[in-house]
Motif scaffolding. Structure first.
Motif, PDB file in Angstrom:
ATOM      1  N   GLN A  40       0.845  -1.189   0.000  1.00  0.00           N
ATOM      2  CA  GLN A  40       0.000   0.000   0.000  1.00  0.00           C
ATOM      3  C   GLN A  40       0.888   1.249   0.000  1.00  0.00           C
ATOM      4  O   GLN A  40       2.077   1.170   0.309  1.00  0.00           O
ATOM      5  CB  GLN A  40      -0.900   0.032   1.241  1.00  0.00           C
ATOM      6  N   SER A  41       0.317   2.363  -0.342  1.00  0.00           N
ATOM      7  CA  SER A  41       1.043   3.618  -0.262  1.00  0.00           C
ATOM      8  C   SER A  41       1.065   4.105   1.179  1.00  0.00           C
ATOM      9  O   SER A  41       0.145   3.825   1.954  1.00  0.00           O
ATOM     10  CB  SER A  41       0.383   4.678  -1.148  1.00  0.00           C
ATOM     11  N   GLY A  42       2.105   4.855   1.527  1.00  0.00           N
ATOM     12  CA  GLY A  42       2.157   5.413   2.876  1.00  0.00           C
ATOM     13  C   GLY A  42       3.563   5.791   3.285  1.00  0.00           C
ATOM     14  O   GLY A  42       4.540   5.559   2.559  1.00  0.00           O
ATOM     15  N   TRP A  43       3.638   6.368   4.469  1.00  0.00           N
ATOM     16  CA  TRP A  43       4.928   6.758   5.032  1.00  0.00           C
ATOM     17  C   TRP A  43       5.592   5.542   5.665  1.00  0.00           C
ATOM     18  O   TRP A  43       4.970   4.807   6.420  1.00  0.00           O
ATOM     19  CB  TRP A  43       4.746   7.853   6.080  1.00  0.00           C
ATOM     20  N   ASP A  65       3.073   3.521   8.135  1.00  0.00           N
ATOM     21  CA  ASP A  65       2.219   4.196   9.100  1.00  0.00           C
ATOM     22  C   ASP A  65       0.762   3.770   8.888  1.00  0.00           C
ATOM     23  O   ASP A  65       0.244   3.806   7.766  1.00  0.00           O
ATOM     24  CB  ASP A  65       2.348   5.714   8.948  1.00  0.00           C
ATOM     25  N   ALA A  66       0.094   3.376   9.981  1.00  0.00           N
ATOM     26  CA  ALA A  66      -1.248   2.790   9.874  1.00  0.00           C
ATOM     27  C   ALA A  66      -2.326   3.681  10.481  1.00  0.00           C
ATOM     28  O   ALA A  66      -3.431   3.202  10.751  1.00  0.00           O
ATOM     29  CB  ALA A  66      -1.271   1.420  10.547  1.00  0.00           C
ATOM     30  N   THR A  67      -2.046   4.969  10.672  1.00  0.00           N
ATOM     31  CA  THR A  67      -3.023   5.855  11.328  1.00  0.00           C
ATOM     32  C   THR A  67      -4.344   5.899  10.573  1.00  0.00           C
ATOM     33  O   THR A  67      -5.423   5.678  11.140  1.00  0.00           O
ATOM     34  CB  THR A  67      -2.447   7.271  11.445  1.00  0.00           C
ATOM     35  N   GLN A  68      -4.293   6.168   9.286  1.00  0.00           N
ATOM     36  CA  GLN A  68      -5.521   6.261   8.487  1.00  0.00           C
ATOM     37  C   GLN A  68      -6.241   4.921   8.432  1.00  0.00           C
ATOM     38  O   GLN A  68      -7.477   4.852   8.510  1.00  0.00           O
ATOM     39  CB  GLN A  68      -5.195   6.747   7.079  1.00  0.00           C
ATOM     40  N   ASP A 193      -1.751  -5.528   6.937  1.00  0.00           N
ATOM     41  CA  ASP A 193      -0.914  -5.561   5.741  1.00  0.00           C
ATOM     42  C   ASP A 193       0.100  -4.416   5.710  1.00  0.00           C
ATOM     43  O   ASP A 193       1.023  -4.433   4.899  1.00  0.00           O
ATOM     44  CB  ASP A 193      -1.800  -5.489   4.490  1.00  0.00           C
ATOM     45  N   ARG A 194      -0.069  -3.448   6.569  1.00  0.00           N
ATOM     46  CA  ARG A 194       0.894  -2.350   6.636  1.00  0.00           C
ATOM     47  C   ARG A 194       2.105  -2.720   7.492  1.00  0.00           C
ATOM     48  O   ARG A 194       3.088  -1.975   7.543  1.00  0.00           O
ATOM     49  CB  ARG A 194       0.219  -1.083   7.168  1.00  0.00           C
ATOM     50  N   ASP A 195       2.021  -3.843   8.158  1.00  0.00           N
ATOM     51  CA  ASP A 195       3.173  -4.404   8.867  1.00  0.00           C
ATOM     52  C   ASP A 195       3.644  -5.596   8.032  1.00  0.00           C
ATOM     53  O   ASP A 195       3.163  -6.705   8.184  1.00  0.00           O
ATOM     54  CB  ASP A 195       2.767  -4.837  10.274  1.00  0.00           C
ATOM     55  N   VAL A 196       4.594  -5.343   7.131  1.00  0.00           N
ATOM     56  CA  VAL A 196       4.980  -6.338   6.127  1.00  0.00           C
ATOM     57  C   VAL A 196       5.922  -7.371   6.744  1.00  0.00           C
ATOM     58  O   VAL A 196       6.931  -7.021   7.368  1.00  0.00           O
ATOM     59  CB  VAL A 196       5.650  -5.652   4.917  1.00  0.00           C
ATOM     60  N   LYS A 197       5.581  -8.648   6.521  1.00  0.00           N
ATOM     61  CA  LYS A 197       6.397  -9.751   7.034  1.00  0.00           C
ATOM     62  C   LYS A 197       6.923 -10.590   5.873  1.00  0.00           C
ATOM     63  O   LYS A 197       6.350 -10.613   4.789  1.00  0.00           O
ATOM     64  CB  LYS A 197       5.563 -10.625   7.973  1.00  0.00           C
ATOM     65  N   ALA A 198       8.021 -11.277   6.141  1.00  0.00           N
ATOM     66  CA  ALA A 198       8.645 -12.107   5.106  1.00  0.00           C
ATOM     67  C   ALA A 198       7.766 -13.314   4.807  1.00  0.00           C
ATOM     68  O   ALA A 198       7.161 -13.897   5.714  1.00  0.00           O
ATOM     69  CB  ALA A 198      10.026 -12.560   5.561  1.00  0.00           C
ATOM     70  N   PHE A 214       8.162   8.443   1.830  1.00  0.00           N
ATOM     71  CA  PHE A 214       6.826   8.056   1.374  1.00  0.00           C
ATOM     72  C   PHE A 214       6.991   7.101   0.198  1.00  0.00           C
ATOM     73  O   PHE A 214       7.674   7.404  -0.773  1.00  0.00           O
ATOM     74  CB  PHE A 214       6.019   9.282   0.935  1.00  0.00           C
ATOM     75  N   VAL A 215       6.374   5.938   0.298  1.00  0.00           N
ATOM     76  CA  VAL A 215       6.506   4.934  -0.751  1.00  0.00           C
ATOM     77  C   VAL A 215       5.146   4.695  -1.397  1.00  0.00           C
ATOM     78  O   VAL A 215       4.104   4.702  -0.726  1.00  0.00           O
ATOM     79  CB  VAL A 215       7.078   3.609  -0.197  1.00  0.00           C
ATOM     80  N   ALA A 216       5.162   4.515  -2.687  1.00  0.00           N
ATOM     81  CA  ALA A 216       3.936   4.201  -3.419  1.00  0.00           C
ATOM     82  C   ALA A 216       3.685   2.699  -3.377  1.00  0.00           C
ATOM     83  O   ALA A 216       4.613   1.898  -3.186  1.00  0.00           O
ATOM     84  CB  ALA A 216       4.050   4.682  -4.861  1.00  0.00           C
ATOM     85  N   ALA A 217       2.439   2.318  -3.548  1.00  0.00           N
ATOM     86  CA  ALA A 217       2.101   0.896  -3.577  1.00  0.00           C
ATOM     87  C   ALA A 217       2.854   0.221  -4.719  1.00  0.00           C
ATOM     88  O   ALA A 217       2.853   0.704  -5.850  1.00  0.00           O
ATOM     89  CB  ALA A 217       0.603   0.715  -3.761  1.00  0.00           C
ATOM     90  N   GLY A 218       3.510  -0.876  -4.418  1.00  0.00           N
ATOM     91  CA  GLY A 218       4.271  -1.605  -5.421  1.00  0.00           C
ATOM     92  C   GLY A 218       5.733  -1.199  -5.493  1.00  0.00           C
ATOM     93  O   GLY A 218       6.505  -1.824  -6.237  1.00  0.00           O
ATOM     94  N   SER A 219       6.137  -0.172  -4.734  1.00  0.00           N
ATOM     95  CA  SER A 219       7.545   0.250  -4.738  1.00  0.00           C
ATOM     96  C   SER A 219       8.374  -0.689  -3.864  1.00  0.00           C
ATOM     97  O   SER A 219       7.996  -0.995  -2.725  1.00  0.00           O
ATOM     98  CB  SER A 219       7.676   1.686  -4.215  1.00  0.00           C
ATOM     99  N   ALA A 220       9.503  -1.135  -4.392  1.00  0.00           N
ATOM    100  CA  ALA A 220      10.358  -2.068  -3.653  1.00  0.00           C
ATOM    101  C   ALA A 220      11.024  -1.357  -2.479  1.00  0.00           C
ATOM    102  O   ALA A 220      11.539  -0.245  -2.617  1.00  0.00           O
ATOM    103  CB  ALA A 220      11.408  -2.666  -4.574  1.00  0.00           C
TER     104      ALA A 220
END
Length: 311
Positions: A40-43, A65-68, A193-198, A214-220
């Motif tokens: 997802q996109s976010g900080w 960041d999962a505030t929203q 899903d904002r807490d990404v795990k291996a 700030f990363v866009a959705a799909g950015s490595a």
């Protein structure tokens, strides 16, 4: 002196690219690389691993960041609670407090009925003596029927209030409650899903992003070399190409490691020239073909390690 060094370097490259006297071919170990991207996109609030770290399946890698997303989850939970309460309310009858106004109306209607019946009975005794006209009696009888109908109507309303809602209404409310519950599950998944795990075991190859970006959705954010995905690459001259076939076996060996068998998985359909550092016209015209092979024990090898390949 410089001329001698260049000559020596050229000889070494020739020795590495050509078939050696013991009928072996020089190659190296390579590994697949997997990009771990932001779903997802976010900080980016945290990156838990660094280059060279070994990661295990299920290990936290980075966090957005999962505030929203938390706000969305809270709203979905409140809507689900409301929908569930409405469904439960439709499944049961009205409370006594809800029926109280109808009960008061019934008392009034009963009083009017009692009065109408009393008037009708009183004047009915005078009718045979001619003191009451037929028109008056008809009016009294109509008043009694009207009061009786009013009382029956109130009784019907009280009975309906005490019953649960219709089956179709209850099903609609239950469906809305189920949909709201599904919305909660979706919102919770977004938060998690904002807490990404291996989802694999491997070695972190590159750390591409840092907290605060700030990363866009799909950015490595990371690249990882999965464990057990190492393979061998080597080149053979076109004169030896017929000796190899996809699915065939070769033997690989390296310094300090035990020799093992590898299966050829890929043979390049196009030829390549020998490396351009070789300035000889005769050597530049020699064609080489890239071949890849999967070892039987890939974990025993390390990416970048030189190997010798034999048939």
């Amino acid at each position: 002196m410089v001329r001698k060094c260049l000559l020596l370097a050229t000889c070494l490259v020739l020795a590495g690219c050509q078939q050696t006297p013991d009928n072996s071919y020089s190659g190296y170990v390579e590994s697949q690389t997997v990009s771990i991207a932001a779903p997802q996109s976010g900080w980016l609030s945290a990156v838990n691993v660094d280059r060279g770290d070994t990661v295990r399946d299920g290990q936290p890698l980075f966090r957005l960041d999962a505030t929203q997303a938390q706000y969305a989850l809270s709203g979905a939970e409140n809507r689900a609670t409301s929908a569930q309460a409405q469904a439960a309310d439709l499944a049961k009858g009205a409370r006594d407090a809800d029926i109280a106004p109808l009960t008061a109306q019934r008392v009034q209607a009963q009083s009017q009925l009692d009065l109408a019946r009393a008037n009708e009975a009183r004047y009915a005794q005078l009718e045979p003596k001619g003191y009451v006209s037929a028109t008056q009696m008809d009016s009294l009888r109509a008043a009694t029927k009207s009061a009786l109908a009013q009382l029956a109507n109130i009784d019907r309303q009280i009975e309906e209030k005490r019953l649960a809602s219709r089956v179709d209404q209850q099903r609609s409310a239950q469906a809305q409650a189920a949909a709201a519950k599904a919305d909660v599950a979706g919102a919770q998944y977004t938060v998690d899903d904002r807490d990404v795990k291996a989802r694999l075991t491997g070695l972190v190859d590159e750390r591409l992003r840092e907290p605060g970006e700030f990363v866009a959705a799909g950015s490595a954010v990371l690249t990882v070399r999965p464990q057990g995905r190492e393979f061998v690459r080597f080149y053979v001259p076109q004169s030896d190409l017929a000796k190899f076939r996809v699915g065939g076996s070769v033997r690989i060996a390296c310094d300090g490691c035990k020799g093992q068998t590898a299966k050829v998985r890929f043979i390049s359909p196009s030829a390549e020239f020998t490396p351009p550092v070789i300035y000889s016209v005769r050597e530049r015209q020699k064609l080489m073909f890239l071949i890849e092979a999967t070892p039987e024990a890939p974990d025993a090898l390390h990416a970048g390690q030189p190997v010798d390949v034999r048939l």
